[in-house]
Write an enzyme that holds these catalytic residues in place. Structure first.
Site, mmCIF file in Angstrom:
data_model
loop_
_atom_site.group_PDB
_atom_site.id
_atom_site.type_symbol
_atom_site.label_atom_id
_atom_site.label_comp_id
_atom_site.label_asym_id
_atom_site.label_seq_id
_atom_site.Cartn_x
_atom_site.Cartn_y
_atom_site.Cartn_z
ATOM 1 N N ASN A 16 0.893 -1.336 0.180
ATOM 2 C CA ASN A 16 -0.151 0.046 0.282
ATOM 3 C C ASN A 16 0.501 1.029 0.327
ATOM 4 O O ASN A 16 1.900 1.532 0.534
ATOM 5 C CB ASN A 16 -1.150 0.122 1.288
ATOM 6 C CG ASN A 16 -0.672 0.188 2.670
ATOM 7 O OD1 ASN A 16 0.938 -0.996 2.619
ATOM 8 N ND2 ASN A 16 -0.728 0.361 3.295
ATOM 9 N N GLU A 73 0.763 5.181 1.043
ATOM 10 C CA GLU A 73 -0.780 6.327 1.358
ATOM 11 C C GLU A 73 -0.570 7.840 0.409
ATOM 12 O O GLU A 73 0.774 7.888 0.411
ATOM 13 C CB GLU A 73 -0.621 6.580 2.276
ATOM 14 C CG GLU A 73 -1.621 4.970 2.881
ATOM 15 C CD GLU A 73 -1.487 4.728 4.331
ATOM 16 O OE1 GLU A 73 -1.231 5.615 5.620
ATOM 17 O OE2 GLU A 73 -2.415 3.506 5.162
ATOM 18 N N CYS A 94 -3.539 0.277 -2.852
ATOM 19 C CA CYS A 94 -3.741 -0.969 -1.838
ATOM 20 C C CYS A 94 -2.914 -1.372 -2.318
ATOM 21 O O CYS A 94 -2.531 -1.470 -3.154
ATOM 22 C CB CYS A 94 -5.070 -1.253 -1.571
ATOM 23 S SG CYS A 94 -6.420 -0.803 -0.987
ATOM 24 N N GLU A 153 -2.642 -5.275 -2.508
ATOM 25 C CA GLU A 153 -3.442 -5.332 -4.282
ATOM 26 C C GLU A 153 -3.148 -5.259 -5.474
ATOM 27 O O GLU A 153 -3.216 -5.589 -6.686
ATOM 28 C CB GLU A 153 -4.834 -5.933 -3.768
ATOM 29 C CG GLU A 153 -4.476 -6.952 -2.978
ATOM 30 C CD GLU A 153 -5.816 -6.082 -1.133
ATOM 31 O OE1 GLU A 153 -4.759 -4.835 -1.486
ATOM 32 O OE2 GLU A 153 -6.122 -6.548 -0.274
ATOM 33 N N CYS A 190 -10.265 -4.981 0.715
ATOM 34 C CA CYS A 190 -11.294 -4.245 0.985
ATOM 35 C C CYS A 190 -11.793 -4.179 -0.390
ATOM 36 O O CYS A 190 -11.593 -4.749 -2.160
ATOM 37 C CB CYS A 190 -10.795 -2.827 0.205
ATOM 38 S SG CYS A 190 -10.279 -1.589 -0.540
ATOM 39 N N CYS A 243 -10.557 -3.341 -3.928
ATOM 40 C CA CYS A 243 -9.424 -4.901 -4.299
ATOM 41 C C CYS A 243 -10.297 -5.854 -5.127
ATOM 42 O O CYS A 243 -9.790 -6.730 -5.878
ATOM 43 C CB CYS A 243 -8.901 -5.571 -3.325
ATOM 44 S SG CYS A 243 -7.241 -3.555 -3.035
HETATM 45 N N1 THU Z 1 -5.296 -1.987 2.346
HETATM 46 C C1 THU Z 1 -4.998 -2.599 1.725
HETATM 47 O O1 THU Z 1 -4.034 -2.785 0.993
HETATM 48 N N2 THU Z 1 -5.208 -3.280 1.079
HETATM 49 C C2 THU Z 1 -7.341 -3.958 1.322
HETATM 50 O O2 THU Z 1 -7.465 -4.891 1.262
HETATM 51 C C3 THU Z 1 -6.576 -3.184 3.015
HETATM 52 C C4 THU Z 1 -6.413 -2.311 3.051
HETATM 53 C C5 THU Z 1 -4.449 -1.080 2.804
HETATM 54 C C6 THU Z 1 -5.268 0.571 2.808
HETATM 55 C C7 THU Z 1 -4.591 1.912 3.436
HETATM 56 O O3 THU Z 1 -3.117 2.315 2.866
HETATM 57 C C8 THU Z 1 -4.934 0.867 4.790
HETATM 58 O O4 THU Z 1 -4.797 -1.213 4.108
HETATM 59 C C9 THU Z 1 -5.616 1.281 6.479
HETATM 60 O O5 THU Z 1 -6.852 0.887 5.031
#
Ligand code: THU
Length: 129
Positions: free
Chosen positions: A40, A42, A51, A53, A84, A87
């Site tokens: 991920n 941000e 994300c 994925e 999520c 994804c």
């Molecule tokens: N996150 C992912 O990378 N994949 C997911 O399927 C769940 C959430 C990340 C996004 C964000 O950077 C952090 O987790 C908190 O939501």
């Protein structure tokens, strides 16, 4: 040989998650057998974050592959990290419903599922003909 778990754990270390502090690593296997990794990433403008994925899928597509056969996602969550909703749809774009997905924790818990189980009734290209 590198396992999907090892790949996902290693790339998770590179996650850019200064806001949530929640690092996620994902590894997908392309139809060629190659492994693609994503973490991920941000952003201070929160909705611009991506994300793990999505990163792994982008790496696969950038390498010229558009079908995935296996997925592994890991985070330091109390339960195996659920993908999520967005994804789930992204994975469905590049993998059949029967593609195995392993959701995992850093501590070693794993949950085996599939793309179709995660996204029942997925909207797909056949719905647009
Ligand atoms: N996150 C992912 O990378 N994949 C997911 O399927 C769940 C959430 C990340 C996004 C964000 O950077 C952090 O987790 C908190 O939501």
């Amino acid at each position: 040989m590198t396992s999907l778990r090892d790949a996902a754990l290693a790339v998770r270390e590179n996650a850019h998650a200064p806001y949530s502090k929640f690092k996620v690593g994902a590894a997908v296997r392309g139809a060629s057998g190659a492994i693609y990794r994503g973490c991920n990433v941000e952003n201070v403008a929160y909705p611009e974050g991506t994300c793990a994925e999505a990163g792994a899928i982008a790496a696969m597509v950038a390498a010229g592959e558009t079908r995935l056969t296996e997925v592994y996602v890991v985070a330091g969550s109390p339960r195996p990290v659920p993908c999520c909703g967005g994804c789930r749809q992204k994975l469905a774009e590049f993998g059949g419903g029967d593609v195995p997905v392993t959701l995992a924790t850093v501590a070693g818990a794993e949950e085996a599922t599939t793309i179709a189980t995660m996204l029942p009734g997925a909207f797909d290209a056949d719905d647009m003909v």
